[in-house]
Design an enzyme around this catalytic site. Structure first.
Site, mmCIF file in Angstrom:
data_model
loop_
_atom_site.group_PDB
_atom_site.id
_atom_site.type_symbol
_atom_site.label_atom_id
_atom_site.label_comp_id
_atom_site.label_asym_id
_atom_site.label_seq_id
_atom_site.Cartn_x
_atom_site.Cartn_y
_atom_site.Cartn_z
ATOM 1 N N GLY A 15 156.392 -17.160 35.358
ATOM 2 C CA GLY A 15 155.005 -17.566 35.144
ATOM 3 C C GLY A 15 154.221 -16.262 35.265
ATOM 4 O O GLY A 15 154.343 -15.422 36.280
ATOM 5 N N GLY A 106 158.063 -14.458 40.226
ATOM 6 C CA GLY A 106 157.872 -15.266 41.578
ATOM 7 C C GLY A 106 159.526 -15.443 41.978
ATOM 8 O O GLY A 106 160.594 -14.741 41.773
ATOM 9 N N ASP A 107 159.379 -16.683 42.726
ATOM 10 C CA ASP A 107 160.880 -16.821 43.453
ATOM 11 C C ASP A 107 161.969 -16.923 42.581
ATOM 12 O O ASP A 107 163.020 -16.661 42.951
ATOM 13 C CB ASP A 107 160.613 -18.001 44.464
ATOM 14 C CG ASP A 107 160.322 -19.173 43.940
ATOM 15 O OD1 ASP A 107 159.745 -19.378 42.705
ATOM 16 O OD2 ASP A 107 160.522 -20.390 44.135
ATOM 17 N N ASP A 134 153.441 -18.596 46.885
ATOM 18 C CA ASP A 134 154.615 -19.339 47.632
ATOM 19 C C ASP A 134 155.624 -18.577 48.049
ATOM 20 O O ASP A 134 156.840 -19.154 47.832
ATOM 21 C CB ASP A 134 154.937 -20.442 46.793
ATOM 22 C CG ASP A 134 155.296 -20.171 45.154
ATOM 23 O OD1 ASP A 134 155.284 -18.997 45.029
ATOM 24 O OD2 ASP A 134 155.907 -20.912 44.542
ATOM 25 N N MET A 174 146.461 -25.563 40.097
ATOM 26 C CA MET A 174 148.199 -25.375 39.817
ATOM 27 C C MET A 174 148.352 -25.307 41.502
ATOM 28 O O MET A 174 147.684 -25.206 42.271
ATOM 29 C CB MET A 174 148.022 -24.097 39.090
ATOM 30 C CG MET A 174 147.911 -24.206 37.762
ATOM 31 S SD MET A 174 148.669 -22.791 36.806
ATOM 32 C CE MET A 174 148.706 -23.433 35.131
ATOM 33 N N GLU A 192 134.851 -31.613 48.867
ATOM 34 C CA GLU A 192 134.643 -32.886 49.913
ATOM 35 C C GLU A 192 135.892 -33.084 50.351
ATOM 36 O O GLU A 192 136.118 -33.467 51.718
ATOM 37 C CB GLU A 192 133.887 -34.112 49.427
ATOM 38 C CG GLU A 192 132.418 -34.123 49.442
ATOM 39 C CD GLU A 192 131.950 -32.792 48.616
ATOM 40 O OE1 GLU A 192 132.414 -32.593 47.596
ATOM 41 O OE2 GLU A 192 130.916 -32.251 49.277
ATOM 42 N N ARG A 252 134.794 -38.596 37.223
ATOM 43 C CA ARG A 252 135.287 -37.690 35.993
ATOM 44 C C ARG A 252 136.569 -36.827 36.422
ATOM 45 O O ARG A 252 136.780 -36.687 37.737
ATOM 46 C CB ARG A 252 134.101 -36.926 35.644
ATOM 47 C CG ARG A 252 133.197 -37.567 35.009
ATOM 48 C CD ARG A 252 133.342 -37.969 33.688
ATOM 49 N NE ARG A 252 132.226 -38.637 33.046
ATOM 50 C CZ ARG A 252 131.749 -40.054 33.164
ATOM 51 N NH1 ARG A 252 132.541 -40.836 33.906
ATOM 52 N NH2 ARG A 252 130.642 -40.384 32.548
#
Ligand code: ADP
Length: 328
Positions: A15, A106-107, A134, A174, A192, A252
């Site tokens: 990614g 990434g991983d 991550d 994401m 919230e 929404r």
């Protein structure tokens, strides 16, 4: 004594993330500084397999520090997951004369690099570039900070329209397996509720919290939902569930999607990329191999792939408590 390295390759894989260009620039410039040849491979492992590359010097990376995306392109390579694919990549590196690789990704990219370096005697260093944050071997990955800023600026805009119409918005961000983006952007944007893959807060609790918000006179509500949220419902199903149970709410949904990967990298990501990649080149020149670089307590570190990829890069649960207190 370690063999002297005269040519280092670099690629971006998996990614894409803002700050990857700053990382490529730092590799190319550090190579130039240390008088080492630098080869940039296009489309990650696929470019290594196909021998698709460009020779980079200090000037090849001018004016890219501020640009999103990656000038070397990124890709997912199915071929590299096979022994035959990895052999082709090793043969290409040999033919081109590349003696070591800096792998930015990434991983998945790191797992591929680990297997490759076990099969062939080619030192590799992983640089964590992913918006997901991550990876256990670093407190921060390149691109994460920019993605957070992109998300909160989008949520701020959604808040404007939400409060004009007394609406409840579910905003999907994401993070299929990790709730870092949801949790931090949720606190930063004053959401919230925040729903993340690591913690099942339960649907009843969500309804209770929304009812409480309404009673306390809030004019709008934002619920930030990670793609892989633990309730097992996707963001549209969640919105339907709330509409059924709280018909007073006008609900929404906004899915932020790929905009989260784009944009000019933040100063934090540019500086992080610069620090990590200078270190990556220096480690290779010092004879280090098969580790990932990271930042831990503001120190640049080197961690074995095994430790760097272990499960349990934990989210900061304290942030959930903070969010609870502040959404009163
Ligand atoms: P990311 O690096 O962002 O996690 P991916 O998981 O898609 O992205 O991994 C990037 C690439 O790394 C894959 O397309 C594949 O070529 C390679 N890769 C991932 N896992 C492995 C593996 N177990 N063995 C060999 N290569 C792998």
């Amino acid at each position: 004594m370690a063999k002297e390295i005269r040519t280092i390759g670099v690629m971006t894989s998996g990614g894409d993330a803002p700050g990857m260009n700053a990382a490529i620039r730092a590799v190319a410039r550090a190579c130039a500084y240390y008088n080492v040849k630098c080869i940039g491979f296009y489309r990650g492992y696929q470019g290594m397999i196909e021998g698709d590359y460009t020779v980079m010097n200090a000037r090849s990376v001018r004016n890219i520090i501020s640009r999103g995306g990656t000038i070397l392109k990124s890709a997912r390579s199915v071929d590299f997951k096979t022994p035959e694919g990895r052999k082709k990549a090793a043969d290409q590196l040999k033919e081109i004369g590349v003696e070591a690789m800096v792998l930015i990704g990434g991983d998945g990219t790191f797992r591929g690099g680990q297997i490759f370096s076990e099969e062939y005697d080619i030192p590799v260093i992983g640089v964590p570039g992913t918006i997901d944050n991550d990876i256990a071997g670093t407190n921060y990955t390149i691109g994460y900070d920019t993605a957070l800023n992109t998300v909160i600026s989008a949520i701020d805009k959604i808040r404007d329209t939400a409060s004009s119409h007394n609406r409840l918005f579910f905003v999907e961000v994401m993070g299929r397996d990790a709730g870092f983006i949801a949790l931090n952007s949720g606190v930063g944007a004053g959401a919230e509720e925040i729903l993340i893959p690591e913690e099942d807060l339960g649907l009843d609790r969500l309804l209770e919290s929304l009812k409480r918000s309404k009673r306390s006179g809030k004019s709008s509500s934002i619920v930030v939902v990670s793609e892989g949220d633990k309730t097992g419902k996707n963001v549209y199903e969640l919105a339907d569930y709330v509409t059924e149970n709280l018909p007073d709410y006008e609900v929404r949904v906004t899915v932020l999607g790929h905009m989260q990967r784009g944009g000019s990298p933040s100063c934090f990501d540019r500086t992080l990329a610069s620090r990590l990649c200078v270190k990556a080149v220096e480690l290779l020149l010092d004879g280090e191999k098969n580790v990932m670089v990271g930042i831990i307590n503001n120190e640049i570190t080197a961690t074995s792939f095994d430790d760097g990829l272990r499960e349990g890069h934990e989210i900061n649960k304290e942030l959930l408590r903070i969010s609870d207190i502040l959404s009163t």
